[in-house]
Design an enzyme around this catalytic site. Structure first.
Site, PDB file in Angstrom:
ATOM      1  N   LYS A 155      48.983  50.038  44.637  1.00  0.00           N
ATOM      2  CA  LYS A 155      48.783  51.191  45.529  1.00  0.00           C
ATOM      3  C   LYS A 155      49.401  50.847  46.893  1.00  0.00           C
ATOM      4  O   LYS A 155      48.710  50.443  47.826  1.00  0.00           O
ATOM      5  CB  LYS A 155      47.285  51.503  45.617  1.00  0.00           C
ATOM      6  CG  LYS A 155      46.981  52.925  46.013  1.00  0.00           C
ATOM      7  CD  LYS A 155      45.531  53.255  45.717  1.00  0.00           C
ATOM      8  CE  LYS A 155      45.028  54.437  46.511  1.00  0.00           C
ATOM      9  NZ  LYS A 155      45.707  55.693  46.248  1.00  0.00           N
TER      10      LYS A 155
HETATM   11  N1  PMP Z   1      47.553  58.324  41.101  1.00  0.00           N
HETATM   12  C1  PMP Z   1      47.838  58.217  42.409  1.00  0.00           C
HETATM   13  C2  PMP Z   1      49.266  58.209  42.835  1.00  0.00           C
HETATM   14  C3  PMP Z   1      46.798  58.125  43.344  1.00  0.00           C
HETATM   15  O1  PMP Z   1      47.068  58.027  44.648  1.00  0.00           O
HETATM   16  C4  PMP Z   1      45.457  58.168  42.898  1.00  0.00           C
HETATM   17  C5  PMP Z   1      44.320  58.101  43.884  1.00  0.00           C
HETATM   18  N2  PMP Z   1      43.946  56.798  44.160  1.00  0.00           N
HETATM   19  C6  PMP Z   1      45.216  58.272  41.515  1.00  0.00           C
HETATM   20  C7  PMP Z   1      46.304  58.346  40.647  1.00  0.00           C
HETATM   21  C8  PMP Z   1      43.816  58.290  40.971  1.00  0.00           C
HETATM   22  O2  PMP Z   1      43.229  57.007  41.065  1.00  0.00           O
HETATM   23  P1  PMP Z   1      41.664  56.840  41.263  1.00  0.00           P
HETATM   24  O3  PMP Z   1      41.006  57.621  40.204  1.00  0.00           O
HETATM   25  O4  PMP Z   1      41.435  55.381  41.120  1.00  0.00           O
HETATM   26  O5  PMP Z   1      41.341  57.338  42.630  1.00  0.00           O
END
Ligand code: PMP
Length: 310
Positions: A155
């Site tokens: 991320k």
């Molecule tokens: N994809 C992206 C690009 C994101 O930014 C997020 C948000 N964190 C997600 C998927 C979903 O991840 P999560 O369920 O862990 O928040």
């Protein structure tokens, strides 16, 4: 009480936290972050962090990929987050943003030989997609960045240029959200969420090598699908046209929760209304994240710890 941060080993109002305009991460996108939700439970008067351990485990992995040194373990980060929320005094849903970045004031893109720093902030969650009504989405003309370019399983702040281009294109074209395809043409994900399809008694979703962020909400939903709804799950490459013929589609994310997608590329999904399985998932998921389902209570970490002990 003003919004609070943990910054340079102190708890401070966010307005008092300052970094230099020469910071490496600002120029080159060399930072990793997380988004964690604290969910308010009215009966228990408690804020529960949802799957904080899994978020911090992903944070550590993102930092490893980006050669960012984190001074704290997963357990220490969880405890620090509990303390930050407790000190903030917020008695509502909260959004926590852990952030690790190349803090050297140095020109030149690289990852090695730089200083790293880290902070946390807590705020009420920002407005996002309409979880109640559902959304309309369009396939983006921007392709999802590939692992051979910038690894989307980390991320990394810089990756969100890809998401921002797609999101703005979608909104300016009259949609609520973009769905990005991979360079090979298969479905990847939304701009801040994963995408899941209901096809008969199966939940189908792009897999780990489809350039998705391995979402924690996605993982939660897949687990609930198997354990609570008796559905089969398939993680595999998904074609664009499968989206059009799915019975139901929804997107998941920490901020989004679980948002029904009612239309894609001007085609109604299923009946064009929120489907029964999405409906069921959403209701159960909201109970789980607020600590109301004993079986999944271990996913919920209480922030007001004195209260939790009594
Ligand atoms: N994809 C992206 C690009 C994101 O930014 C997020 C948000 N964190 C997600 C998927 C979903 O991840 P999560 O369920 O862990 O928040």
């Amino acid at each position: 009480m003003p919004p609070l941060a943990y910054f340079k080993k102190q708890f401070l109002p966010i307005s008092e936290c300052r970094i230099s305009i020469m910071t490496h991460a600002l120029h080159y996108g060399t930072a990793c972050f997380e988004g964690i939700r604290g969910n308010w439970n009215e009966e228990e008067h408690q804020v529960f962090l949802f799957r904080a351990r899994e978020h911090y485990d992903r944070f550590h992995k993102s930092c490893r990929i980006m050669k960012l040194k984190l001074p704290l373990s997963v357990d220490e980060l969880c405890e620090l987050t509990q303390e930050l929320v407790e000190r903030s005094g917020l008695k509502e849903d909260v959004y926590i943003r852990p952030f690790a970045y190349k803090s050297s004031e140095t020109i030149g893109p690289k990852l090695h030989g730089l200083e790293d720093d880290f902070f946390l902030t807590v705020n009420p969650p920002p407005p996002y997609l309409d979880v109640e009504k559902g959304i309309r989405a369009g396939i983006s003309s921007w392709r999802r960045i590939d692992d051979s370019m910038v690894p989307p399983r980390a991320k990394v702040t810089g990756i969100y240029i890809n998401c921002s281009l797609a999101k703005t294109e979608a909104v300016e074209n009259g949609y609520d959200e973009a769905i990005m395809l991979n360079v090979d043409g298969h479905v990847s994900e939304g701009t801040g969420n994963n995408i899941l399809l209901i096809m008969g008694n199966r939940v189908v979703t792009p897999g780990t090598t489809d350039n998705i962020l391995m979402g924690i909400t996605r993982d939660t939903v897949l687990r609930l699908a198997k354990e609570e709804l008796g559905l089969e799950t398939e993680e595999r490459p998904v074609d664009r046209s499968e989206l059009y013929i799915a019975d139901e589609v929804f997107v998941t994310g920490t901020l989004s929760h679980l948002v029904p997608v009612l239309e894609i590329d001007h085609r109604a999904i299923g009946t064009g209304k929120i489907g029964p399985i999405t409906h069921q998932f959403r209701a159960f998921y909201f109970d789980v994240i607020r600590g109301k389902v004993p079986k999944y209570r271990e996913w919920c970490l209480p922030c007001y710890r004195k209260l939790a002990r009594t």
